[in-house]
Design an enzyme around this catalytic site. Sequence first.
Site, mmCIF file in Angstrom:
data_model
loop_
_atom_site.group_PDB
_atom_site.id
_atom_site.type_symbol
_atom_site.label_atom_id
_atom_site.label_comp_id
_atom_site.label_asym_id
_atom_site.label_seq_id
_atom_site.Cartn_x
_atom_site.Cartn_y
_atom_site.Cartn_z
ATOM 1 N N LYS A 182 0.835 -1.218 0.000
ATOM 2 C CA LYS A 182 0.000 0.000 0.000
ATOM 3 C C LYS A 182 0.866 1.263 0.000
ATOM 4 C CE LYS A 182 -1.805 -1.232 3.957
ATOM 5 N NZ LYS A 182 -1.026 -2.480 4.186
ATOM 6 N N ARG A 215 1.047 -9.351 13.553
ATOM 7 C CA ARG A 215 0.374 -8.305 12.756
ATOM 8 C C ARG A 215 -0.491 -8.927 11.665
ATOM 9 N NH1 ARG A 215 5.293 -5.340 10.831
ATOM 10 N NH2 ARG A 215 3.910 -3.915 9.725
HETATM 11 P P1 ADP Z 1 2.461 -1.872 3.204
HETATM 12 O O1 ADP Z 1 2.494 -0.356 3.121
HETATM 13 O O2 ADP Z 1 1.214 -2.442 2.596
HETATM 14 O O3 ADP Z 1 2.727 -2.398 4.577
HETATM 15 P P2 ADP Z 1 4.953 -1.687 1.708
HETATM 16 O O4 ADP Z 1 4.577 -0.800 0.572
HETATM 17 O O5 ADP Z 1 5.775 -1.115 2.789
HETATM 18 O O6 ADP Z 1 3.638 -2.421 2.295
HETATM 19 O O7 ADP Z 1 5.702 -2.957 1.051
HETATM 20 C C1 ADP Z 1 6.226 -3.998 1.889
HETATM 21 C C2 ADP Z 1 7.544 -4.506 1.288
HETATM 22 O O8 ADP Z 1 7.282 -5.168 0.060
HETATM 23 C C3 ADP Z 1 8.546 -3.406 0.977
HETATM 24 O O9 ADP Z 1 9.839 -3.925 1.243
HETATM 25 C C4 ADP Z 1 8.358 -3.146 -0.523
HETATM 26 O O10 ADP Z 1 9.565 -2.703 -1.151
HETATM 27 C C5 ADP Z 1 7.958 -4.531 -1.034
HETATM 28 N N1 ADP Z 1 6.973 -4.491 -2.122
HETATM 29 C C6 ADP Z 1 5.913 -3.638 -2.238
HETATM 30 N N2 ADP Z 1 5.202 -3.938 -3.351
HETATM 31 C C7 ADP Z 1 5.818 -5.013 -3.922
HETATM 32 C C8 ADP Z 1 5.559 -5.799 -5.109
HETATM 33 N N3 ADP Z 1 4.487 -5.550 -5.898
HETATM 34 N N4 ADP Z 1 6.399 -6.816 -5.382
HETATM 35 C C9 ADP Z 1 7.460 -7.085 -4.576
HETATM 36 N N5 ADP Z 1 7.765 -6.392 -3.461
HETATM 37 C C10 ADP Z 1 6.946 -5.356 -3.136
HETATM 38 P P1 AMP Z 2 1.835 0.404 9.243
HETATM 39 O O1 AMP Z 2 2.992 1.311 9.010
HETATM 40 O O2 AMP Z 2 0.629 0.775 8.435
HETATM 41 O O3 AMP Z 2 2.205 -1.062 9.085
HETATM 42 O O4 AMP Z 2 1.404 0.599 10.770
HETATM 43 C C1 AMP Z 2 2.316 0.334 11.828
HETATM 44 C C2 AMP Z 2 1.558 0.209 13.140
HETATM 45 O O5 AMP Z 2 0.875 1.448 13.439
HETATM 46 C C3 AMP Z 2 0.466 -0.865 13.173
HETATM 47 O O6 AMP Z 2 0.968 -2.157 13.479
HETATM 48 C C4 AMP Z 2 -0.447 -0.317 14.280
HETATM 49 O O7 AMP Z 2 0.103 -0.556 15.563
HETATM 50 C C5 AMP Z 2 -0.405 1.191 14.023
HETATM 51 N N1 AMP Z 2 -1.457 1.644 13.080
HETATM 52 C C6 AMP Z 2 -1.269 2.212 11.848
HETATM 53 N N2 AMP Z 2 -2.440 2.524 11.280
HETATM 54 C C7 AMP Z 2 -3.402 2.159 12.170
HETATM 55 C C8 AMP Z 2 -4.822 2.198 12.149
HETATM 56 N N3 AMP Z 2 -5.509 2.701 11.096
HETATM 57 N N4 AMP Z 2 -5.482 1.705 13.227
HETATM 58 C C9 AMP Z 2 -4.821 1.220 14.290
HETATM 59 N N5 AMP Z 2 -3.495 1.130 14.364
HETATM 60 C C10 AMP Z 2 -2.768 1.598 13.315
#
Ligand code: ADP
Ligand code: AMP
Length: 222
Positions: A13, A169
């Site tokens: 995302k 998570r």
């Molecule tokens: P989220 O915001 O949903 O937690 P991230 O955007 O931080 O996820 O992505 C998680 C990990 O996966 C990061 O290390 C990112 O570089 C990698 N990643 C994101 N999209 C892809 C994809 N389509 N294919 C492979 N790796 C990806």
């Molecule tokens: P993220 O960077 O989106 O993976 O979020 C990291 C951490 O922040 C999560 O594991 C939660 O502890 C907290 N968090 C982020 N967004 C939310 C949300 N919308 N509701 C509750 N907790 C959140």
Amino acid sequence: MDVIFFGAPGAGKGTQAQILRKQYGYRQVSTGDLLREEREKATELGKAAEPYIQRGALVPDDLIVEMVKKNLPPAGSGVIFDGFPRTVAQAEALDHLLQAAGRGLPHAIYFYVPRTTLEERLLGRWTNPRTGRVYHERFNPPKRTAVDDDDGGPLIQREDDTPAIVHHRLDVFEKQTMPLIAYYNDSRSRRYLKIDASRPIGTVTAELLHALEATSSPMRTP
Ligand code: ADP
Ligand code: AMP
């Protein structure tokens, strides 16, 4: 049009929201990034959220909704909510908030990725703590190990990207966030789209751009 990106941690995302922000002018509201900023500044909210973040639990809904209210961008083209809502209570609060502001109901895009891929993505993620930009050591590496391509700053591995916390998570996502699928996938409102986010980054971006262009008309359901 307001759009929600929801999906498990590691679904991509943030990666996609950052691309759409930098290259296409969308605005991004990431509750994870906002909470990390609050922690960094040691605000009351940051201190209250810290124990939840550390153990991979969700921060209570009232704190999150209040924080989003304070950081809600004005109505206009392309606001992406990244990682919010994460519970049905948050989704209801967002609908009310947007309606009270005279805005339409948001469209929701569910990023689907199988669990084993999510674990691999989270355990190889490197983040710029200052800007929130993310990389992956195999799938999207920086040019130099642990150095951000953009600002040359250090990249870190998040303290909640460890095997035990990642496992928790992902369980929290399945229990508390998956019910959003039914909330948004309501045949009357037609505001839900599921995408296969396990494909390469560029492929997912292309599908999102196509879907976002269509958000002025009802989205299709799978
Ligand atoms: P989220 O915001 O949903 O937690 P991230 O955007 O931080 O996820 O992505 C998680 C990990 O996966 C990061 O290390 C990112 O570089 C990698 N990643 C994101 N999209 C892809 C994809 N389509 N294919 C492979 N790796 C990806
Ligand atoms: P993220 O960077 O989106 O993976 O979020 C990291 C951490 O922040 C999560 O594991 C939660 O502890 C907290 N968090 C982020 N967004 C939310 C949300 N919308 N509701 C509750 N907790 C959140």
